[in-house]
Write a protein that holds these residues in place. Structure first.
Motif, PDB file in Angstrom:
ATOM      1  N   TYR A   1       0.834  -1.208   0.000  1.00 61.03           N
ATOM      2  CA  TYR A   1       0.000   0.000   0.000  1.00 61.03           C
ATOM      3  C   TYR A   1       0.869   1.260   0.000  1.00 61.03           C
ATOM      4  O   TYR A   1       0.611   2.210  -0.759  1.00 61.03           O
ATOM      5  CB  TYR A   1      -0.903   0.005   1.226  1.00 61.03           C
ATOM      6  CG  TYR A   1      -1.984  -1.064   1.195  1.00 61.03           C
ATOM      7  CD1 TYR A   1      -2.583  -1.426  -0.008  1.00 61.03           C
ATOM      8  CD2 TYR A   1      -2.414  -1.694   2.354  1.00 61.03           C
ATOM      9  CE1 TYR A   1      -3.577  -2.391  -0.050  1.00 61.03           C
ATOM     10  CE2 TYR A   1      -3.398  -2.667   2.311  1.00 61.03           C
ATOM     11  CZ  TYR A   1      -3.974  -3.013   1.108  1.00 61.03           C
ATOM     12  OH  TYR A   1      -4.956  -3.976   1.067  1.00 61.03           O
ATOM     13  N   ALA A   2       1.905   1.280   0.835  1.00 63.33           N
ATOM     14  CA  ALA A   2       2.772   2.464   0.909  1.00 63.33           C
ATOM     15  C   ALA A   2       3.497   2.673  -0.410  1.00 63.33           C
ATOM     16  O   ALA A   2       3.643   3.812  -0.893  1.00 63.33           O
ATOM     17  CB  ALA A   2       3.775   2.281   2.051  1.00 63.33           C
ATOM     18  N   THR A   3       3.946   1.582  -1.018  1.00 57.17           N
ATOM     19  CA  THR A   3       4.633   1.699  -2.298  1.00 57.17           C
ATOM     20  C   THR A   3       3.696   2.219  -3.373  1.00 57.17           C
ATOM     21  O   THR A   3       4.087   3.014  -4.245  1.00 57.17           O
ATOM     22  CB  THR A   3       5.211   0.332  -2.701  1.00 57.17           C
ATOM     23  OG1 THR A   3       6.084  -0.139  -1.659  1.00 57.17           O
ATOM     24  CG2 THR A   3       5.999   0.431  -3.995  1.00 57.17           C
ATOM     25  N   SER A   4       2.444   1.777  -3.344  1.00 58.26           N
ATOM     26  CA  SER A   4       1.453   2.247  -4.330  1.00 58.26           C
ATOM     27  C   SER A   4       1.237   3.754  -4.208  1.00 58.26           C
ATOM     28  O   SER A   4       1.154   4.469  -5.218  1.00 58.26           O
ATOM     29  CB  SER A   4       0.128   1.506  -4.129  1.00 58.26           C
ATOM     30  OG  SER A   4       0.315   0.118  -4.273  1.00 58.26           O
ATOM     31  N   LEU A   5       1.146   4.245  -2.979  1.00 58.42           N
ATOM     32  CA  LEU A   5       0.980   5.695  -2.778  1.00 58.42           C
ATOM     33  C   LEU A   5       2.190   6.455  -3.299  1.00 58.42           C
ATOM     34  O   LEU A   5       2.060   7.521  -3.914  1.00 58.42           O
ATOM     35  CB  LEU A   5       0.765   5.983  -1.292  1.00 58.42           C
ATOM     36  CG  LEU A   5      -0.520   5.415  -0.672  1.00 58.42           C
ATOM     37  CD1 LEU A   5      -0.547   5.692   0.822  1.00 58.42           C
ATOM     38  CD2 LEU A   5      -1.759   5.994  -1.354  1.00 58.42           C
ATOM     39  N   LEU A   6       3.388   5.889  -3.049  1.00 57.97           N
ATOM     40  CA  LEU A   6       4.612   6.551  -3.503  1.00 57.97           C
ATOM     41  C   LEU A   6       4.682   6.587  -5.021  1.00 57.97           C
ATOM     42  O   LEU A   6       4.981   7.625  -5.634  1.00 57.97           O
ATOM     43  CB  LEU A   6       5.829   5.839  -2.919  1.00 57.97           C
ATOM     44  CG  LEU A   6       7.194   6.372  -3.350  1.00 57.97           C
ATOM     45  CD1 LEU A   6       7.382   7.813  -2.879  1.00 57.97           C
ATOM     46  CD2 LEU A   6       8.307   5.486  -2.799  1.00 57.97           C
ATOM     47  N   LEU A   7       4.398   5.448  -5.657  1.00 55.52           N
ATOM     48  CA  LEU A   7       4.471   5.388  -7.110  1.00 55.52           C
ATOM     49  C   LEU A   7       3.377   6.265  -7.747  1.00 55.52           C
ATOM     50  O   LEU A   7       3.599   6.920  -8.781  1.00 55.52           O
ATOM     51  CB  LEU A   7       4.339   3.939  -7.589  1.00 55.52           C
ATOM     52  CG  LEU A   7       5.486   3.004  -7.189  1.00 55.52           C
ATOM     53  CD1 LEU A   7       5.204   1.591  -7.681  1.00 55.52           C
ATOM     54  CD2 LEU A   7       6.809   3.502  -7.759  1.00 55.52           C
ATOM     55  N   GLY A   8       2.183   6.273  -7.146  1.00 52.23           N
ATOM     56  CA  GLY A   8       1.115   7.141  -7.660  1.00 52.23           C
ATOM     57  C   GLY A   8       1.522   8.595  -7.607  1.00 52.23           C
ATOM     58  O   GLY A   8       1.266   9.382  -8.558  1.00 52.23           O
ATOM     59  N   GLY A   9       2.163   9.003  -6.507  1.00 51.60           N
ATOM     60  CA  GLY A   9       2.653  10.368  -6.413  1.00 51.60           C
ATOM     61  C   GLY A   9       3.687  10.669  -7.461  1.00 51.60           C
ATOM     62  O   GLY A   9       3.725  11.781  -8.029  1.00 51.60           O
ATOM     63  N   GLY A  10       4.562   9.711  -7.760  1.00 54.80           N
ATOM     64  CA  GLY A  10       5.581   9.929  -8.789  1.00 54.80           C
ATOM     65  C   GLY A  10       4.968  10.122 -10.156  1.00 54.80           C
ATOM     66  O   GLY A  10       5.402  11.004 -10.931  1.00 54.80           O
ATOM     67  N   ILE A  11       3.944   9.298 -10.464  1.00 55.49           N
ATOM     68  CA  ILE A  11       3.303   9.417 -11.782  1.00 55.49           C
ATOM     69  C   ILE A  11       2.592  10.761 -11.909  1.00 55.49           C
ATOM     70  O   ILE A  11       2.686  11.464 -12.931  1.00 55.49           O
ATOM     71  CB  ILE A  11       2.336   8.245 -11.990  1.00 55.49           C
ATOM     72  CG1 ILE A  11       3.105   6.912 -12.028  1.00 55.49           C
ATOM     73  CG2 ILE A  11       1.542   8.428 -13.267  1.00 55.49           C
ATOM     74  CD1 ILE A  11       2.216   5.697 -12.032  1.00 55.49           C
ATOM     75  N   VAL A  12       1.855  11.166 -10.859  1.00 57.01           N
ATOM     76  CA  VAL A  12       1.138  12.462 -10.901  1.00 57.01           C
ATOM     77  C   VAL A  12       2.131  13.614 -10.953  1.00 57.01           C
ATOM     78  O   VAL A  12       1.910  14.623 -11.636  1.00 57.01           O
ATOM     79  CB  VAL A  12       0.209  12.569  -9.675  1.00 57.01           C
ATOM     80  CG1 VAL A  12      -0.383  13.982  -9.578  1.00 57.01           C
ATOM     81  CG2 VAL A  12      -0.916  11.542  -9.782  1.00 57.01           C
ATOM     82  N   SER A  13       3.252  13.443 -10.219  1.00 57.16           N
ATOM     83  CA  SER A  13       4.274  14.513 -10.246  1.00 57.16           C
ATOM     84  C   SER A  13       4.819  14.696 -11.645  1.00 57.16           C
ATOM     85  O   SER A  13       5.057  15.831 -12.099  1.00 57.16           O
ATOM     86  CB  SER A  13       5.401  14.162  -9.273  1.00 57.16           C
ATOM     87  OG  SER A  13       4.918  14.078  -7.961  1.00 57.16           O
ATOM     88  N   MET A  14       5.043  13.578 -12.344  1.00 58.03           N
ATOM     89  CA  MET A  14       5.539  13.681 -13.715  1.00 58.03           C
ATOM     90  C   MET A  14       4.519  14.433 -14.581  1.00 58.03           C
ATOM     91  O   MET A  14       4.871  15.302 -15.392  1.00 58.03           O
ATOM     92  CB  MET A  14       5.791  12.278 -14.257  1.00 58.03           C
ATOM     93  CG  MET A  14       6.300  12.261 -15.697  1.00 58.03           C
ATOM     94  SD  MET A  14       4.913  12.098 -16.859  1.00 58.03           S
ATOM     95  CE  MET A  14       5.722  12.679 -18.314  1.00 58.03           C
ATOM     96  N   HIS A  15       3.211  14.113 -14.394  1.00 57.75           N
ATOM     97  CA  HIS A  15       2.169  14.764 -15.189  1.00 57.75           C
ATOM     98  C   HIS A  15       2.109  16.265 -14.891  1.00 57.75           C
ATOM     99  O   HIS A  15       2.079  17.104 -15.805  1.00 57.75           O
ATOM    100  CB  HIS A  15       0.816  14.115 -14.902  1.00 57.75           C
ATOM    101  CG  HIS A  15      -0.341  14.837 -15.532  1.00 57.75           C
ATOM    102  ND1 HIS A  15      -0.652  14.716 -16.862  1.00 57.75           N
ATOM    103  CD2 HIS A  15      -1.242  15.731 -15.016  1.00 57.75           C
ATOM    104  CE1 HIS A  15      -1.686  15.468 -17.147  1.00 57.75           C
ATOM    105  NE2 HIS A  15      -2.081  16.115 -16.041  1.00 57.75           N
ATOM    106  N   LEU A  16       2.130  16.592 -13.608  1.00 56.42           N
ATOM    107  CA  LEU A  16       2.035  18.006 -13.250  1.00 56.42           C
ATOM    108  C   LEU A  16       3.274  18.782 -13.683  1.00 56.42           C
ATOM    109  O   LEU A  16       3.188  19.968 -14.058  1.00 56.42           O
ATOM    110  CB  LEU A  16       1.823  18.138 -11.737  1.00 56.42           C
ATOM    111  CG  LEU A  16       0.476  17.595 -11.211  1.00 56.42           C
ATOM    112  CD1 LEU A  16       0.405  17.726  -9.701  1.00 56.42           C
ATOM    113  CD2 LEU A  16      -0.696  18.310 -11.884  1.00 56.42           C
ATOM    114  N   THR A  17       4.445  18.109 -13.640  1.00 51.50           N
ATOM    115  CA  THR A  17       5.667  18.774 -14.117  1.00 51.50           C
ATOM    116  C   THR A  17       5.559  19.053 -15.606  1.00 51.50           C
ATOM    117  O   THR A  17       5.973  20.121 -16.105  1.00 51.50           O
ATOM    118  CB  THR A  17       6.895  17.903 -13.825  1.00 51.50           C
ATOM    119  OG1 THR A  17       6.947  17.620 -12.419  1.00 51.50           O
ATOM    120  CG2 THR A  17       8.170  18.588 -14.241  1.00 51.50           C
TER     121      THR A  17
END
Length: 761
Positions: free
Chosen positions: A196-212
């Motif tokens: 679960y923690a890894t999923s939250l981390l990876l989801g944040g990375g994907i959204v961060s890439m999109h927002l960047t």
């Protein structure tokens, strides 16, 4: 640089235009995009774990495609929802073909990621190349998706944020691959929380890439194009719809993976149970092999034989027919173990087992090893003669030379046979009868066969009863008697020795001679106790004779060969002498030559201990064993006793006369006194006196008599000589032998042809 309608440049166009600055993002849709990204990440981790557990290659391929679809759909849906969250003061439209192209690119990137995770242990370069490929693919999907957005404004991207977004995509891909590989194995609550923690981390990375990527974008209206309000639409509703559909698809995939994993666990459990059942079956077979087969010869053992025997017996009882049970015992097998070692003995048993097995006629016959050198054969018969033929064939096969430990040897066997139904109806009964027959075959000289008969059973029953009664007699000190036979001194004409001979006053069978019970005592561990009783009783009787005036008499006591091997014998002799108060010089211990030569080293030590007490030693039954003169001269002996077998045919046998003469000369040369037993005729007496024999013993003088009758017998023998100091032989020579009176007191008149007393006395 322009591609698909957007421009990568660090500067805006010089021709001028209006930069749209009041762009924003709907926070609810951004949150939904993040939720979808986390769900896609969790699905990727879970399905990657499922791929790791899959054993079937087809199952692995199927779950790679499912995982790629979940990851691609999740990232694409996140991007699309993120684009819906983007709000600008101009109308925005999306090109369907370019949007679908971005979905295809996302799927390619996702499949590359799942393919990398399907390897059990990917190498570092595989991780690096996959991270770069997946990151670039996701970035490409993102910017192609942004290119699908069409409006009246031109799109410009700043190179710095653009590069940062690509790097974030690559790093997020690398982290996702590493964490997916680390979490593909494991179980328990902690493992699930890490996912679960890894999923939250990876989801944040994907959204961060999109927002960047969105941060790198700038919209510029061309000069002369007025800004206008966007057309009314409901992006939130569309975003929620896409989120729900995406989560349902991802949830279905995760649920399917979970169900499939449970199913596979059940299959593994079933396989494990089947494997355990197979192992149990193999273990059962192994235990059965161990329980019913002999590991040395691979023949069935006693337990397995009894089972087959019971089945055969039931079959023959129902259908009729005969069975032969043969007990085989290898003759003198112990000598192989003692001389060549147990390894050589084991090799010999394997060869013998092969000989026996090759001698039987068919697979219906059974060969078993009961233990040691004892084998048993079960043979189907038509008549009794077949059993003898099989036994003779086995004995003949056994005579084949065997190469063992560099030696060529021939072994023999003794066989006892019982036959169903004549000799018994039950397994135990038939086996017992075959054992009795084997015992008789060995008693007959070995290397032979013997069939059971009722006489053997009677003898065994009597022997068992005698054993029990002998134990009781020794325990209660009742029934056992000592008889004494005088030993006549040819030089002094007096009885100077007595031989103590045991008798058993049995309540049913009367007075039993030693040959009826000595073997039973030796076979059942009673001989030491019996010999000790004889020793103590003889010493006590000798003390009583001393009180009656027989102070010079000596008593000779026989010692069993088995008792001679006991080191405590010397202490028992000393104790018996001390208890009776008798001088050791008045006791003589008689031992057979075979007993002396059985273990000469140990025997010599014991004999020296006995001689040190002052007890005399006599070698009994000389000439019937295998004594060597080289050993004989080393033994601390006082007397040599010639066996009666050399006397009974004198004077008819010239050969026996020469043998006796040689023994007497040899004994005197070794400074030994000579006693000749079994003297029954006057001719024998006269011959021995002429050769210089020292003592004679036999029925010519007296048969063995109990202690109560001994004193009168001794008085009469000694008085006759004292009355006539002249040698009896010289008197007889001048006398007509036909006028001689009857034999000496106690001697059977029918066994003595003359007496050595003076006529008329």
């Amino acid at each position: 640089m322009a591609w698909l309608g957007w421009h990568l440049s660090s500067e805006l166009p010089a021709s001028g235009g209006q930069v749209i600055l009041n762009c924003s993002h709907d926070p609810v849709l951004v949150l939904l995009a993040y939720l979808v990204a986390c769900a896609a990440s969790f699905a990727t981790l879970d399905i990657a774990e499922r791929v790791g557990y899959a054993e079937d290659p087809r199952s692995q391929r199927r779950w790679r495609w499912v995982g790629a679809g979940c990851l691609a759909g999740g990232i694409w849906a996140m991007h699309f929802i993120g684009m819906l969250a983007f709000q600008a003061p101009i109308p925005l439209h999306y090109d369907l073909s370019i949007t679908l192209l971005s979905l295809l690119i996302a799927f390619v990137a996702a499949f590359l990621a799942m393919d990398t995770l399907s390897h059990a242990e990917p190498r570092p370069w595989q991780y690096v190349s996959a991270s770069i490929g997946v990151g670039i693919g996701i970035a490409t999907m993102h910017y192609v998706g942004m290119a699908a957005m069409s409006s009246s404004a031109h799109t410009y991207f700043a190179p710095g944020p653009f590069a940062v977004s690509v790097i974030i995509a690559i790093l997020a891909s690398a982290v996702a691959l590493l964490l997916s590989h680390c979490l593909r194995t494991g179980s328990g609550m902690l493992h699930q929380l890490l996912k679960y923690a890894t999923s939250l981390l990876l989801g944040g990375g994907i959204v961060s890439m999109h927002l960047t990527g969105m941060w790198a974008m700038t919209l510029v209206l061309p000069e002369g194009v007025p800004a206008s309000l966007s057309e009314p639409n409901n992006p939130l509703q569309l975003g929620v719809t896409i989120t729900v559909i995406t989560l349902l698809v991802i949830g279905s995939s995760v649920s399917a993976a979970l169900a499939d994993r449970k199913l596979q666990h059940k299959e593994r459990d079933l396989c494990r149970v089947n494997a355990l059942l197979c192992q149990l079956d193999q273990a059962r077979q192994s235990l059965q092999q161990v329980a019913h087969y002999d590991p040395l010869t691979n023949l069935i053992n006693r337990r397995g034989f009894n089972q087959i025997f019971a089945e055969k017996l039931a079959e023959k009882t129902a259908q009729g027919g005969k069975l032969a049970i043969m007990f085989l015992d290898i003759d003198h097998f112990k000598r192989i173990n003692d001389s060549l070692g147990h390894d050589a003995g084991d090799n010999l048993l394997r060869v013998i087992a092969g000989h026996i097995k090759s001698s039987i006629r068919s697979h219906d016959d059974v060969v078993a090893r009961f233990g040691g050198d004892e084998f048993c054969v079960l043979v189907n018969l038509l008549d009794r003669d077949e059993a003898q033929q099989v036994a003779e064939r086995i004995m003949q096969k056994m005579k084949a030379p065997i190469e063992l430990a560099g030696r060529r040897m021939v072994m023999t066997t003794s066989i006892g046979i019982s036959v169903f139904p004549e000799d018994g109806q039950h397994c135990e009964e038939l086996l017992k009868h075959a054992d009795l027959a084997l015992y008789q075959a060995k008693a007959n000289g070995r290397n032979g066969l013997h069939f059971f008969n009722e006489q053997l059973k009677t003898q065994a029953t009597v022997a068992l009863q005698l054993e029990e009664e002998l134990r009781n007699a020794l325990r209660d000190n009742s029934g056992l008697l000592l008889y004494y036979q005088p030993i006549y001194d040819l030089r002094t004409g007096q009885v100077t020795k007595l031989e103590a001979l045991i008798r058993w006053q049995h309540p049913t069978h009367g007075v039993l001679a030693p040959d009826r019970f000595i073997a039973i005592a030796e076979a059942n561990g009673l001989i030491a106790e019996l010999d000790n009783w004889v020793l103590r009783k003889a010493c006590a009787d000798l003390a009583e004779l001393s009180q009656q005036g027989c102070d010079s008499l000596k008593i000779a006591v026989n010692c069993s060969p088995l008792n001679l091997a006991r080191p405590e014998l010397a202490d028992e002799i000393e104790q018996a002498l001390r208890s009776a108060g008798v001088a050791a010089q008045r006791l003589e211990l008689e031992v057979t030559e075979n007993a002396l030569m059985g273990n000469l080293t140990n025997t010599l030590v014991l004999l020296k201990q006995i001689r040190a007490l002052g007890v005399s030693l006599s070698i009994d039954d000389f000439g019937t064993g295998y004594s060597s003169l080289a050993y004989l001269k080393r033994l601390p002996l006082n007397t040599l006793k010639i066996d009666r077998s050399f006397i009974q045919d004198i004077p008819d046998s010239t050969q026996d006369m020469e043998i006796v003469q040689a023994i007497i000369v040899m004994a005197h040369t070794l400074q030994l006194q000579v006693v000749t037993e079994g003297v029954e005729t006057f001719e024998q007496y006269r011959f021995l006196e002429r050769l210089g024999c020292d003592f004679i013993q036999g029925y010519l003088m007296s048969c063995p008599v109990p202690l109560a009758e001994l004193r009168p017998t001794l008085n009469e023998l000694n008085q006759r000589h004292l009355s006539h100091p002249v040698s009896p032989l010289s008197l007889v020579r001048d006398t007509d032998e036909s006028r001689l009176p009857g034999p000496f007191p106690g001697s059977p008149g029918h066994r003595a042809s003359a007496s050595i007393v003076r006529p008329g006395h």
